[in-house]
Design an enzyme around this catalytic site. Structure first.
Site, mmCIF file in Angstrom:
data_model
loop_
_atom_site.group_PDB
_atom_site.id
_atom_site.type_symbol
_atom_site.label_atom_id
_atom_site.label_comp_id
_atom_site.label_asym_id
_atom_site.label_seq_id
_atom_site.Cartn_x
_atom_site.Cartn_y
_atom_site.Cartn_z
ATOM 1 N N ASP A 13 -68.606 56.607 -49.701
ATOM 2 C CA ASP A 13 -69.553 56.116 -48.679
ATOM 3 C C ASP A 13 -69.235 56.643 -47.283
ATOM 4 O OD1 ASP A 13 -70.804 54.495 -50.673
ATOM 5 O OD2 ASP A 13 -69.139 53.079 -50.473
ATOM 6 N N LYS A 16 -71.538 61.538 -46.894
ATOM 7 C CA LYS A 16 -71.565 62.934 -47.365
ATOM 8 C C LYS A 16 -72.987 63.504 -47.417
ATOM 9 C CE LYS A 16 -69.379 61.492 -51.072
ATOM 10 N NZ LYS A 16 -68.875 60.169 -50.660
ATOM 11 N N GLY A 40 -74.437 56.506 -54.478
ATOM 12 C CA GLY A 40 -75.660 56.220 -53.728
ATOM 13 C C GLY A 40 -75.625 57.044 -52.463
ATOM 14 N N HIS A 41 -76.460 58.049 -52.396
ATOM 15 C CA HIS A 41 -76.442 58.970 -51.260
ATOM 16 C C HIS A 41 -77.710 58.790 -50.429
ATOM 17 C CE1 HIS A 41 -73.485 61.796 -53.568
ATOM 18 N NE2 HIS A 41 -72.909 60.726 -53.070
ATOM 19 N N GLN A 224 -68.430 59.761 -54.519
ATOM 20 C CA GLN A 224 -67.236 58.929 -54.298
ATOM 21 C C GLN A 224 -66.306 59.602 -53.264
ATOM 22 O OE1 GLN A 224 -67.989 59.395 -58.012
ATOM 23 N NE2 GLN A 224 -69.477 57.852 -57.547
HETATM 24 P P1 IMP Z 1 -67.240 53.001 -61.360
HETATM 25 O O1 IMP Z 1 -67.194 54.435 -60.987
HETATM 26 O O2 IMP Z 1 -68.629 52.442 -61.325
HETATM 27 O O3 IMP Z 1 -66.530 52.693 -62.631
HETATM 28 O O4 IMP Z 1 -66.441 52.173 -60.230
HETATM 29 C C1 IMP Z 1 -65.048 52.356 -60.028
HETATM 30 C C2 IMP Z 1 -64.676 52.105 -58.578
HETATM 31 O O5 IMP Z 1 -65.246 53.109 -57.764
HETATM 32 C C3 IMP Z 1 -65.209 50.783 -58.023
HETATM 33 O O6 IMP Z 1 -64.292 50.289 -57.060
HETATM 34 C C4 IMP Z 1 -66.497 51.188 -57.322
HETATM 35 O O7 IMP Z 1 -66.851 50.281 -56.301
HETATM 36 C C5 IMP Z 1 -66.095 52.537 -56.774
HETATM 37 N N1 IMP Z 1 -67.241 53.432 -56.598
HETATM 38 C C6 IMP Z 1 -67.945 54.073 -57.564
HETATM 39 N N2 IMP Z 1 -68.922 54.821 -57.022
HETATM 40 C C7 IMP Z 1 -68.832 54.657 -55.692
HETATM 41 C C8 IMP Z 1 -69.552 55.216 -54.584
HETATM 42 O O8 IMP Z 1 -70.487 56.016 -54.724
HETATM 43 N N3 IMP Z 1 -69.147 54.809 -53.354
HETATM 44 C C9 IMP Z 1 -68.104 53.962 -53.169
HETATM 45 N N4 IMP Z 1 -67.407 53.431 -54.162
HETATM 46 C C10 IMP Z 1 -67.758 53.776 -55.421
#
Ligand code: IMP
Length: 424
Positions: A13, A16, A40-41, A224
């Site tokens: 977040d 990017k 989420g972009h 991420q």
């Molecule tokens: P998962 O990828 O959905 O399994 O989540 C694993 C961890 O990564 C969790 O703490 C999520 O909140 C975090 N996470 C996954 N995608 C994002 C993102 O796009 N932005 C911020 N955190 C993310």
């Protein structure tokens, strides 16, 4: 023409998509190289907000080719929904948006398994987005997943492949006492979307190679952030892919020799969604204020983001892992009007001072931040060029630049395309 890689320097977040969107005007191809619908972009174009999850955000320019790379895990149903949104906003995706045949498919049971595993973790929850990302990557690495290229199978073959996979998944879900899914129903759902999906699928590794030799200019778009990387992040509180520079290579098929700029994106403060250690977290009213000012709520899940001061120890680590050639600093405007700013330059653990980011989350959890204070600057519009920024804002930027030994070449001072300062 060397490719530019966009990588989050924190826990995701960082903004990017805005930088991808900004750079895209003079690039030809954008490849998303890892992750899936967990991302989420958000991009703001002419005052209109666009939220991308699986489709690369660089697609907003009509001249670009967008690729969902082989390193991704793709939910084809969500992809079609997102595509509908893109098309209804007047963006043409015909013959310029492609999905790698080698990308994995996120199956309906993956998100169910994600939730089941998360509940089973009890107080050690990761805070997953619940989009099935971990279970889909687990199947990939166990060599039992479905690839997007399987959509090109004959219908009968596709039906029996999916029905067989659902039967196996039912056995896994039974361990948690979950109800069975209907193999026939799920297989039929996939057959129903086959005709809509199949013309997007290509062997993108060879497309990438061809376009690279034609001199096309690439942007490799990460999701991420470095501290959520499966290898280099705060394990187990991470996502299941390589969001760092190595992932850009394996997840797109581009050779390392093609990489040029490696751009690290850092927010002017730090946020984190989900669980896990966060040394500079502000668990007070000031953290709430930062969350409100920065609109720090997840684009995918709407969850409030945890907020904290800029962490140089973590930032230096991310710089080293990725070899950032330059940095984009985002959301500087959110810090305006704060009298005193803090930057964490070291940690303290059991009375000892350290300036290296520990590999163990258990150790990081015990680290307490050691801060340097910096004077803030007045609230109000931030200038259109670097010299017009308030003196203390420039001092803040230059402090980060000195400590990270990397040029901060972009400064974002608001969500719109024009609210970006470029330092040549
Ligand atoms: P998962 O990828 O959905 O399994 O989540 C694993 C961890 O990564 C969790 O703490 C999520 O909140 C975090 N996470 C996954 N995608 C994002 C993102 O796009 N932005 C911020 N955190 C993310």
């Amino acid at each position: 023409m060397p490719a530019a890689v966009i990588i989050g320097g924190q826990w995701g977040d960082e903004g990017k998509a805005k930088i991808v969107d900004f750079l895209m005007s003079d690039h030809d191809v954008v490849v998303r190289y890892q992750g899936g619908a967990n991302a989420g972009h958000t991009v703001v174009k002419e005052g209109k907000k666009f939220a991308f999850h699986q489709i690369p955000s660089g697609l907003l320019y009509p001249h670009t080719t967008g690729i969902l790379g082989n390193g991704m895990v793709i939910n084809p149903f969500s992809f079609l929904k997102e595509l509908d949104g893109v098309i209804s906003n007047g963006i043409n995706a015909q013959d310029r948006l492609f999905i790698s045949s080698s990308a994995q498919v996120v199956m309906p049971y993956h998100s169910i398994l994600d939730d089941l595993k998360e509940s089973d973790r009890k107080e050690r929850k990761i805070g997953s987005t619940g989009k099935g990302i971990g279970p889909a990557y687990s199947d990939k690495h166990a060599r039992s997943g479905m690839r997007m290229g399987d959509f090109l199978l004959e219908k009968e073959e596709l039906f029996s492949k999916i029905a067989g996979m659902v039967k196996k998944a039912n056995r896994k879900m039974a361990i948690y006492g979950a109800p069975e899914l209907s193999p026939r129903k799920i297989a039929a759902d996939f057959i129903n979307i086959r005709d809509l999906i199949e013309h997007f699928i290509r062997d993108t590794q060879m497309m990438v190679a061809d376009m690279n030799s034609q001199g096309k200019r690439f942007i490799l778009e990460g999701a991420q952030g470095t501290l959520l990387d499966i290898d280099h992040g705060t394990y187990p509180y991470v996502t299941s892919s390589n969001s760092t520079v190595g992932g850009a290579i394996t997840g797109s098929g581009i050779p390392p020799s093609a990489l040029g700029r490696v751009i690290g994106i850092y927010k002017a403060y730090v946020t984190r969604v989900g669980r896990g250690p966060f040394p500079t977290e502000l668990e007070d009213q000031f953290g709430d204020k930062l969350r409100e000012r920065g609109c720090e709520f997840g684009t995918t899940t709407g969850r409030p983001r945890r907020c904290g001061w800029f962490d140089l120890v973590a930032a230096r680590y991310a710089k080293k892992i990725n070899g950032f050639s330059e940095i984009a600093l985002t959301k500087l405007d959110v810090l305006s009007g704060i009298e005193k700013l803090k930057i964490c330059h070291a940690y303290e653990i059991d009375g000892e001072r350290i300036d290296r980011f520990p590999a163990s989350s258990a150790i990081l959890d015990k680290c307490r931040p050691v801060y340097t204070e910096m004077p803030g600057w007045e609230d109000g519009e931030l200038g259109g060029n670097y010299e017009e920024l308030p003196g203390n804002a420039r001092k803040y930027i230059e402090k980060l630049e000195d400590e990270l030994e990397t040029r901060i070449s972009f400064i974002s001072t608001g969500p719109g395309r024009r609210e970006t300062i470029i330092r040549e």
